[in-house]
Design an enzyme around this catalytic site. Structure first.
Site, PDB file in Angstrom:
ATOM      1  N   ASN A  39      90.161  10.825  97.388  1.00 36.60           N
ATOM      2  CA  ASN A  39      91.008  11.755  96.401  1.00 36.60           C
ATOM      3  C   ASN A  39      89.974  12.777  96.087  1.00 36.60           C
ATOM      4  O   ASN A  39      88.753  12.414  96.426  1.00 36.60           O
ATOM      5  CB  ASN A  39      91.476  10.913  95.119  1.00 36.60           C
ATOM      6  CG  ASN A  39      90.342  10.074  94.308  1.00 36.60           C
ATOM      7  OD1 ASN A  39      89.102   9.724  94.954  1.00 36.60           O
ATOM      8  ND2 ASN A  39      90.469   9.923  93.072  1.00 36.60           N
ATOM      9  N   GLU A  41      89.778  15.852  93.298  1.00 36.94           N
ATOM     10  CA  GLU A  41      90.672  16.276  92.182  1.00 36.94           C
ATOM     11  C   GLU A  41      90.173  17.845  91.939  1.00 36.94           C
ATOM     12  O   GLU A  41      89.426  18.556  92.846  1.00 36.94           O
ATOM     13  CB  GLU A  41      90.204  15.451  91.010  1.00 36.94           C
ATOM     14  CG  GLU A  41      90.636  14.178  91.144  1.00 36.94           C
ATOM     15  CD  GLU A  41      90.223  13.166  89.857  1.00 36.94           C
ATOM     16  OE1 GLU A  41      89.494  13.629  89.157  1.00 36.94           O
ATOM     17  OE2 GLU A  41      90.761  12.307  89.812  1.00 36.94           O
ATOM     18  N   CYS A  50      95.380  12.696  96.605  1.00 35.13           N
ATOM     19  CA  CYS A  50      95.217  11.143  96.708  1.00 35.13           C
ATOM     20  C   CYS A  50      94.374  10.941  98.018  1.00 35.13           C
ATOM     21  O   CYS A  50      94.535  11.612  98.834  1.00 35.13           O
ATOM     22  CB  CYS A  50      96.528  10.503  96.504  1.00 35.13           C
ATOM     23  SG  CYS A  50      97.188  10.272  95.012  1.00 35.13           S
ATOM     24  N   GLU A  52      95.114   8.509 100.111  1.00 29.10           N
ATOM     25  CA  GLU A  52      95.981   8.007 101.110  1.00 29.10           C
ATOM     26  C   GLU A  52      96.500   9.405 101.827  1.00 29.10           C
ATOM     27  O   GLU A  52      96.641   9.577 103.032  1.00 29.10           O
ATOM     28  CB  GLU A  52      97.198   7.370 100.565  1.00 29.10           C
ATOM     29  CG  GLU A  52      96.854   5.921 100.034  1.00 29.10           C
ATOM     30  CD  GLU A  52      96.639   6.006  98.489  1.00 29.10           C
ATOM     31  OE1 GLU A  52      96.161   7.071  98.125  1.00 29.10           O
ATOM     32  OE2 GLU A  52      96.943   5.066  97.859  1.00 29.10           O
ATOM     33  N   CYS A  83     100.340   5.474  94.617  1.00 32.54           N
ATOM     34  CA  CYS A  83     101.392   6.184  93.681  1.00 32.54           C
ATOM     35  C   CYS A  83     102.718   6.343  94.521  1.00 32.54           C
ATOM     36  O   CYS A  83     102.756   6.160  95.841  1.00 32.54           O
ATOM     37  CB  CYS A  83     100.854   7.498  93.212  1.00 32.54           C
ATOM     38  SG  CYS A  83     100.804   8.852  94.697  1.00 32.54           S
ATOM     39  N   CYS A  86     102.520   8.610  97.638  1.00 30.03           N
ATOM     40  CA  CYS A  86     101.993   8.118  98.627  1.00 30.03           C
ATOM     41  C   CYS A  86     102.631   7.072  99.481  1.00 30.03           C
ATOM     42  O   CYS A  86     102.673   6.902 100.755  1.00 30.03           O
ATOM     43  CB  CYS A  86     100.374   7.841  98.304  1.00 30.03           C
ATOM     44  SG  CYS A  86      99.384   9.286  97.878  1.00 30.03           S
TER      45      CYS A  86
HETATM   46  N1  THU Z   1      94.694   8.166  93.297  1.00 34.04           N
HETATM   47  C1  THU Z   1      94.627   7.914  94.458  1.00 34.04           C
HETATM   48  O1  THU Z   1      93.850   8.751  95.215  1.00 34.04           O
HETATM   49  N2  THU Z   1      95.263   6.903  95.388  1.00 34.04           N
HETATM   50  C2  THU Z   1      96.211   5.942  94.652  1.00 34.04           C
HETATM   51  O2  THU Z   1      96.746   5.190  95.261  1.00 34.04           O
HETATM   52  C3  THU Z   1      96.141   5.961  93.274  1.00 34.04           C
HETATM   53  C4  THU Z   1      95.594   7.277  92.466  1.00 34.04           C
HETATM   54  C5  THU Z   1      93.937   8.997  92.537  1.00 34.04           C
HETATM   55  C6  THU Z   1      94.628  10.292  92.151  1.00 34.04           C
HETATM   56  C7  THU Z   1      93.531  10.752  90.897  1.00 34.04           C
HETATM   57  O3  THU Z   1      92.565  11.384  91.512  1.00 34.04           O
HETATM   58  C8  THU Z   1      93.052   9.495  90.515  1.00 34.04           C
HETATM   59  O4  THU Z   1      93.306   8.380  91.619  1.00 34.04           O
HETATM   60  C9  THU Z   1      93.491   8.978  89.228  1.00 34.04           C
HETATM   61  O5  THU Z   1      94.867   8.899  89.316  1.00 34.04           O
END
Ligand code: THU
Length: 130
Positions: A39, A41, A50, A52, A83, A86
């Protein structure tokens, strides 16, 4: 190296200064190659991506469009749950029976499939009238 090991490797490099929740994902393509994503941000929160999605982007950029297996890892109390967005992205490139391993950095593992993660997925079939 197992697919979870590959996900753990990239997990360490996740950029998550706002949520402090790092996620790593690894995808094995049909051709056997492994693609990794974490991920990433952003200070404008909705612009984050994300793990994935990153792994899928790396896969497509690498010339592969069929997922054979997926692994996702996070430092979560229970295996991290992808999520909704994804799940739809995984369903675009992987058949419903593709194995998805969800894991915690402590070693708790949950095995599922793309189909189980997104029952009733919207597919191209819904857009085809015969
Ligand atoms: N996140 C992912 O990268 N993958 C997931 O399957 C769940 C959430 C990330 C998004 C964000 O940067 C952090 O986790 C918190 O939501």
């Amino acid at each position: 190296m197992t697919l979870i090991d590959a996900a753990r490797d990239v997990w360490a490099r996740a950029y998550a200064p706002y949520s402090n929740f790092k996620v790593g994902a690894a995808i094995r393509g049909k051709n056997g190659e492994v693609f990794k994503g974490c991920n990433v941000e952003n200070v404008a929160y909705p612009e984050g991506t994300c793990a994935e999605a990153g792994a899928i982007a790396a896969m497509v950029a690498g010339g592969e469009t069929e997922i054979a297996e997926v692994a996702v890892i996070a430092d979560s109390p229970i295996p991290v749950s992808p999520c909704g967005g994804c799940r739809q992205k995984l369903a675009e490139f992987g058949k419903p029976d593709v194995k998805v391993t969800l894991a915690t950095t402590d070693g708790v593992v949950l095995e599922t499939t793309i189909g189980a993660l997104l029952p009733g997925a919207f597919t191209e079939d819904y857009m085809t009238r015969t």
